[in-house]
Design a protein around this motif. Structure first.
Motif, mmCIF file in Angstrom:
data_model
loop_
_atom_site.group_PDB
_atom_site.id
_atom_site.type_symbol
_atom_site.label_atom_id
_atom_site.label_comp_id
_atom_site.label_asym_id
_atom_site.label_seq_id
_atom_site.Cartn_x
_atom_site.Cartn_y
_atom_site.Cartn_z
ATOM 1 N N SER A 335 0.849 -1.207 0.065
ATOM 2 C CA SER A 335 -0.067 0.258 -0.102
ATOM 3 C C SER A 335 0.739 1.270 -0.043
ATOM 4 O O SER A 335 0.505 2.282 -0.163
ATOM 5 N N MET A 336 2.100 0.982 0.341
ATOM 6 C CA MET A 336 3.013 2.180 0.197
ATOM 7 C C MET A 336 3.311 2.484 -1.306
ATOM 8 O O MET A 336 3.306 3.550 -1.780
ATOM 9 N N ASP A 337 3.450 1.575 -2.005
ATOM 10 C CA ASP A 337 3.655 1.760 -3.616
ATOM 11 C C ASP A 337 2.354 2.437 -4.033
ATOM 12 O O ASP A 337 2.418 3.362 -4.837
ATOM 13 N N LEU A 338 1.132 1.936 -3.491
ATOM 14 C CA LEU A 338 -0.050 2.429 -4.165
ATOM 15 C C LEU A 338 -0.077 4.071 -3.741
ATOM 16 O O LEU A 338 -0.563 4.965 -4.494
ATOM 17 N N PHE A 339 0.272 4.358 -2.339
ATOM 18 C CA PHE A 339 0.219 5.777 -1.995
ATOM 19 C C PHE A 339 0.996 6.664 -2.976
ATOM 20 O O PHE A 339 0.642 7.634 -3.478
ATOM 21 N N ASP A 340 2.336 5.985 -3.325
ATOM 22 C CA ASP A 340 3.162 6.745 -4.376
ATOM 23 C C ASP A 340 2.578 7.117 -5.676
ATOM 24 O O ASP A 340 2.510 8.331 -6.062
ATOM 25 N N LEU A 341 1.923 6.156 -6.111
ATOM 26 C CA LEU A 341 1.113 6.213 -7.506
ATOM 27 C C LEU A 341 -0.214 7.387 -7.167
ATOM 28 O O LEU A 341 -0.349 7.976 -8.064
ATOM 29 N N ALA A 348 -5.071 10.730 -1.844
ATOM 30 C CA ALA A 348 -4.475 10.480 -0.862
ATOM 31 C C ALA A 348 -5.148 9.652 0.217
ATOM 32 O O ALA A 348 -6.564 9.638 0.315
ATOM 33 N N PHE A 349 -4.474 8.763 0.881
ATOM 34 C CA PHE A 349 -5.248 7.763 1.834
ATOM 35 C C PHE A 349 -3.924 7.656 2.837
ATOM 36 O O PHE A 349 -2.740 7.828 2.634
ATOM 37 N N VAL A 350 -4.148 6.738 4.126
ATOM 38 C CA VAL A 350 -3.119 6.190 4.800
ATOM 39 C C VAL A 350 -2.669 4.784 4.546
ATOM 40 O O VAL A 350 -3.379 3.932 4.737
ATOM 41 N N PRO A 351 -1.570 4.720 4.071
ATOM 42 C CA PRO A 351 -0.925 3.252 4.054
ATOM 43 C C PRO A 351 -1.140 2.593 5.436
ATOM 44 O O PRO A 351 -0.879 3.109 6.502
ATOM 45 N N GLY A 352 -1.433 1.251 5.403
ATOM 46 C CA GLY A 352 -1.509 0.617 6.699
ATOM 47 C C GLY A 352 -0.408 0.549 7.898
ATOM 48 O O GLY A 352 -0.427 0.300 8.807
ATOM 49 N N ARG A 359 5.022 -5.345 11.604
ATOM 50 C CA ARG A 359 5.162 -5.627 10.213
ATOM 51 C C ARG A 359 5.561 -4.214 9.455
ATOM 52 O O ARG A 359 5.146 -3.294 9.988
ATOM 53 N N GLN A 360 6.310 -4.378 8.587
ATOM 54 C CA GLN A 360 6.974 -2.988 7.913
ATOM 55 C C GLN A 360 6.037 -2.657 6.585
ATOM 56 O O GLN A 360 5.747 -1.826 6.197
ATOM 57 N N GLU A 361 5.931 -3.820 5.861
ATOM 58 C CA GLU A 361 5.360 -3.803 4.498
ATOM 59 C C GLU A 361 4.013 -4.475 4.389
ATOM 60 O O GLU A 361 4.043 -5.690 4.629
ATOM 61 N N VAL A 362 3.152 -3.749 4.391
ATOM 62 C CA VAL A 362 1.620 -4.232 4.350
ATOM 63 C C VAL A 362 0.841 -3.843 2.928
ATOM 64 O O VAL A 362 1.036 -2.815 2.465
ATOM 65 N N ASN A 363 -0.033 -4.677 2.706
ATOM 66 C CA ASN A 363 -1.010 -4.431 1.718
ATOM 67 C C ASN A 363 -2.317 -3.698 1.997
ATOM 68 O O ASN A 363 -3.198 -3.540 1.283
ATOM 69 N N GLU A 375 -19.817 13.788 -3.554
ATOM 70 C CA GLU A 375 -19.525 13.961 -4.876
ATOM 71 C C GLU A 375 -17.803 13.999 -4.871
ATOM 72 O O GLU A 375 -17.444 13.128 -5.841
ATOM 73 N N THR A 376 -17.332 14.748 -3.954
ATOM 74 C CA THR A 376 -15.630 14.435 -3.917
ATOM 75 C C THR A 376 -15.421 13.211 -3.762
ATOM 76 O O THR A 376 -14.469 12.598 -4.304
ATOM 77 N N ILE A 377 -16.107 12.357 -2.669
ATOM 78 C CA ILE A 377 -15.886 10.996 -2.736
ATOM 79 C C ILE A 377 -15.837 10.070 -3.811
ATOM 80 O O ILE A 377 -14.923 9.392 -4.116
ATOM 81 N N GLU A 378 -16.952 10.353 -4.700
ATOM 82 C CA GLU A 378 -17.000 9.588 -5.983
ATOM 83 C C GLU A 378 -15.772 10.084 -6.692
ATOM 84 O O GLU A 378 -15.133 9.061 -7.458
ATOM 85 N N THR A 379 -15.488 11.255 -7.087
ATOM 86 C CA THR A 379 -14.423 11.791 -8.034
ATOM 87 C C THR A 379 -13.178 11.053 -7.398
ATOM 88 O O THR A 379 -12.258 10.390 -8.109
ATOM 89 N N GLY A 380 -12.869 11.132 -6.038
ATOM 90 C CA GLY A 380 -11.572 10.562 -5.265
ATOM 91 C C GLY A 380 -11.636 9.022 -5.595
ATOM 92 O O GLY A 380 -10.307 8.708 -5.859
ATOM 93 N N MET A 381 -12.402 8.483 -5.241
ATOM 94 C CA MET A 381 -12.516 6.972 -5.386
ATOM 95 C C MET A 381 -12.182 6.457 -6.612
ATOM 96 O O MET A 381 -11.777 5.560 -7.044
ATOM 97 N N ALA A 382 -12.825 7.205 -7.954
ATOM 98 C CA ALA A 382 -12.481 6.880 -9.292
ATOM 99 C C ALA A 382 -11.111 7.007 -9.469
ATOM 100 O O ALA A 382 -10.440 6.067 -10.263
ATOM 101 N N ARG A 383 -10.442 8.069 -8.999
ATOM 102 C CA ARG A 383 -8.972 8.217 -9.261
ATOM 103 C C ARG A 383 -8.150 7.186 -8.319
ATOM 104 O O ARG A 383 -7.506 6.392 -9.179
ATOM 105 N N LEU A 384 -8.778 6.887 -7.241
ATOM 106 C CA LEU A 384 -8.040 5.769 -6.488
ATOM 107 C C LEU A 384 -8.242 4.328 -7.170
ATOM 108 O O LEU A 384 -7.167 3.551 -7.278
ATOM 109 N N GLY A 385 -9.577 3.913 -7.822
ATOM 110 C CA GLY A 385 -9.606 2.807 -8.460
ATOM 111 C C GLY A 385 -8.853 2.579 -9.668
ATOM 112 O O GLY A 385 -8.187 1.619 -9.685
ATOM 113 N N LYS A 386 -8.613 3.890 -10.243
ATOM 114 C CA LYS A 386 -7.807 3.644 -11.418
ATOM 115 C C LYS A 386 -6.103 3.323 -11.018
ATOM 116 O O LYS A 386 -5.579 2.492 -11.748
ATOM 117 N N VAL A 387 -5.840 3.908 -9.989
ATOM 118 C CA VAL A 387 -4.374 3.756 -9.679
ATOM 119 C C VAL A 387 -4.412 2.325 -8.968
ATOM 120 O O VAL A 387 -3.226 1.786 -9.323
#
Lengths: 394, 394
Positions: A335-341, A348-352, A359-363, A375-387
């Motif tokens: 999820s850290m790689d996901l954050f960078d993308l 943005a979100f908080v990696p676990g 644990r250091q590296e988590v999904n 409305e912003t949730i819809e826009t932001g989640m669309a972005r996150l889904g794409k990533v």
């Protein structure tokens, strides 16, 4: 000069979340990283009326030093509410007003933990508790939580091999996962703890913020002698007052009051008076319903957007209240790689990772739905889904 | 259940003063035991206007969570005031807002002290500091204060035989004694500390409350690398907000912020906004002059009553500011015995004992003049003089 710091302060994990929140402050970024209540719901006018009333009627009193335990009438209000809402008898002598429930954690560490003492913590668990107990050099024993609650076998194992001073729990709409312990899980946890000398800390900042499902029993009802409850007005009234409280049995309370006095004499008394006046003059349950209606809609918007935009391999929790939900990428993805993308795509979100002590590296990752409109949730989640799709197909 | 407390909490001295204040709460008792500012001088109307302005113009901001370090504009105000009043350059990155200066002491203990570390403390010294550092199991090294300031020979001795992490001082109008360090004494203390890795903590809640004499140099000017300053709005604006601050060098500040975050996330932000607005809209120096005029008259009333009613064998200090003066019975008499007699005659003070870390039976006592009006001071001191004469002639 060469500064000789204490050993304990070196042990405290830096709040990685603070760094994330800085990145997420870019106004073009849609952030699900925060943990803030929705500011549009703050009762500004009610607070203003309460403040003017307190200053007009009790000005000098409300501005003077006060006692360590906290304003007796505010503690009585809290006591009455436990009786009325949960059927629990909590005399005011067992209630101490704190600077938010975070201070309750610090005072518990101070009064209970020697270096190396065992603390059981949920995994994932609340970062603020990890930080607070790290100051007292606790040895952490993580026990996994799932949508049912604490893993009972693992809890039994720890209770057999260690003598933990504290079992730290957020059984209602946990931060970070949004999970609530089931009724059966609470009974099972209580059975494991009963008769031991371990304090079960029920940190309950979100308990009132239920928008689905039914209320579950407080540990204070199940194992009263072992239970410490932390409460807060930050999520139901306003956060900036930093007003929380700790409910503890007599012997522990006596020590907590000594620790509180040494820590800061007493909690801001002006704000204690204002919030008491506000609660006396307003229908707090109606106000809480207003909050949960909004959060319920925002949570629905987030779940709908997840259905629509996330690959099916991503698992999520199904919170019945609170402010967070929790996602898991397929095993092996970070999820850290996901954050960078994601930051590049302005979401943005908080990696676990900061919510684990072992644990250091988590999904996994945390999503906040309370502070972002539908409305912003819809826009932001669309972005996150794409990533996420980009990451999984890479 | 059998509660397993930490070792540290057993070391904290109970606040004996709390018990005394309970006795002194009898309305027929004239009490010089408290340490309260005069409530008649609280700027109720100014606080009310500031609050309404903050809520009208920045309501949601002022009610939301905020950052750990504190409101930047309030820290800027504090920085500007150090520059304007004392000619000291303190960037806001070196200022952390705390829950009163008591929390500054707790955070210093947390970040600096391992169990058994040496702390130098004034004798008599501030009870709150003794409590705060006891939590971290400091080893106290008392150094006597006289009307000149710290005993330099004793200080040198401690610095040679120990490596204290902290030298705790209240150089302006000390609590409990009312003593201020002379200019020469400050230079001597600075010379002893310079180049060592000991932090000199200048706890300065009363510094602005000067009604006689001339201002002396801050240790922040003399040995800036070694100096930590604790400030407070409790004595100059209002106590109930619990707003203080800590000024510390970069490396220490970084650790203090980590400790503050783990302790309670941040200080009440609503009150930070209000006090900033109040300070921006009002002439604080005129307000402080009003306070010092009153305290100066109350101190004069107390000194006059002492001249008239106390036997000449009783020694007293001659404070140039602050809220306290300090008396000493002839050697061999106990101020605790005096307290027991005094309560029967309906007058109260604080016996010296809690302000010593190395002595149990002392002949000294603290008198507060800030919270009692001139007429009542005369009546109460006449009672106390009579009781002292009874004790000395017994």
């Amino acid at each position: 000069m060469d500064t000789p710091f204490s050993d304990r302060i070196a042990d405290v994990p830096q709040s990685f979340i603070r760094e994330i929140l800085k990145v997420a402050m870019d106004p073009t970024v849609i952030s699900f990283a925060g943990g803030l209540p929705n500011r549009d719901l703050f009762p500004i006018e009610g607070i203003k009326q309460a403040t003017n009333k307190v200053l007009d009627e009790h000005g000098a009193d409300a501005l003077q030093y006060s006692n360590t335990e906290g304003y007796p009438e505010l503690r009585q209000y809290i006591s009455d509410r436990y009786r009325d809402k949960q059927g629990i008898d909590v005399p005011i002598k067992n209630i101490l007003i704190t600077n938010g429930s975070q201070q309750g954690l610090d005072l518990l560490g101070k009064t209970l933990l020697n270096e190396g003492d065992d603390v059981v913590i949920e995994e994932p668990g609340y970062l603020g508790a990890i930080q607070a107990f790290s100051v007292y050099r606790a040895r952490f024993n993580p026990v996994p939580v799932s949508e049912e609650g604490l893993n009972i076998e693992r809890l039994k194992g720890v209770m057999l091999s260690r003598k933990p001073k504290i079992l730290y729990t957020v059984p209602n709409f946990q931060n970070p996962s949004g999970i609530s312990y089931s009724e059966q899980n609470r009974l099972d946890v209580a059975e494991v703890l009963e008769g031991t000398s371990t304090f079960l800390v029920q940190d309950d900042p979100y308990g009132d913020l239920r928008f689905a499902g039914t209320e579950k029993a407080s540990f204070k009802k199940l194992i009263p002698d072992n239970t410490v409850v932390l409460g807060s007005f930050s999520k139901t009234v306003v956060p900036s007052f930093r007003l929380g409280w700790i409910v503890a049995p007599d012997a522990l309370m006596e020590k907590l009051v000594i620790a509180k006095q040494a820590a800061d004499l007493h909690t801001n008394y002006f704000s204690q008076r204002i919030i008491h006046q506000f609660l006396a003059d307003n229908d707090i349950d109606a106000h809480i319903k207003e909050i949960t209606d909004v959060y319920g809609r925002q949570r629905a918007a987030m779940m709908n957007a997840i259905d629509e935009h996330f690959p099916k391999e991503v698992a999520i929790t199904h919170p019945e209240g609170g402010m967070f939900l929790w996602g898991a990428l397929p095993e092996g993805y970070s999820s850290m790689d996901l954050f960078d993308l994601a930051i590049k795509e302005k979401v943005a979100f908080v990696p676990g990772q900061p919510f684990y002590v072992s644990r250091q590296e988590v999904n996994t990752f945390r999503l906040n739905f309370s502070s972002v409109d539908e409305e912003t949730i819809e826009t932001g989640m669309a972005r996150l889904g794409k990533v996420i799709k980009t990451l999984l197909s890479a």
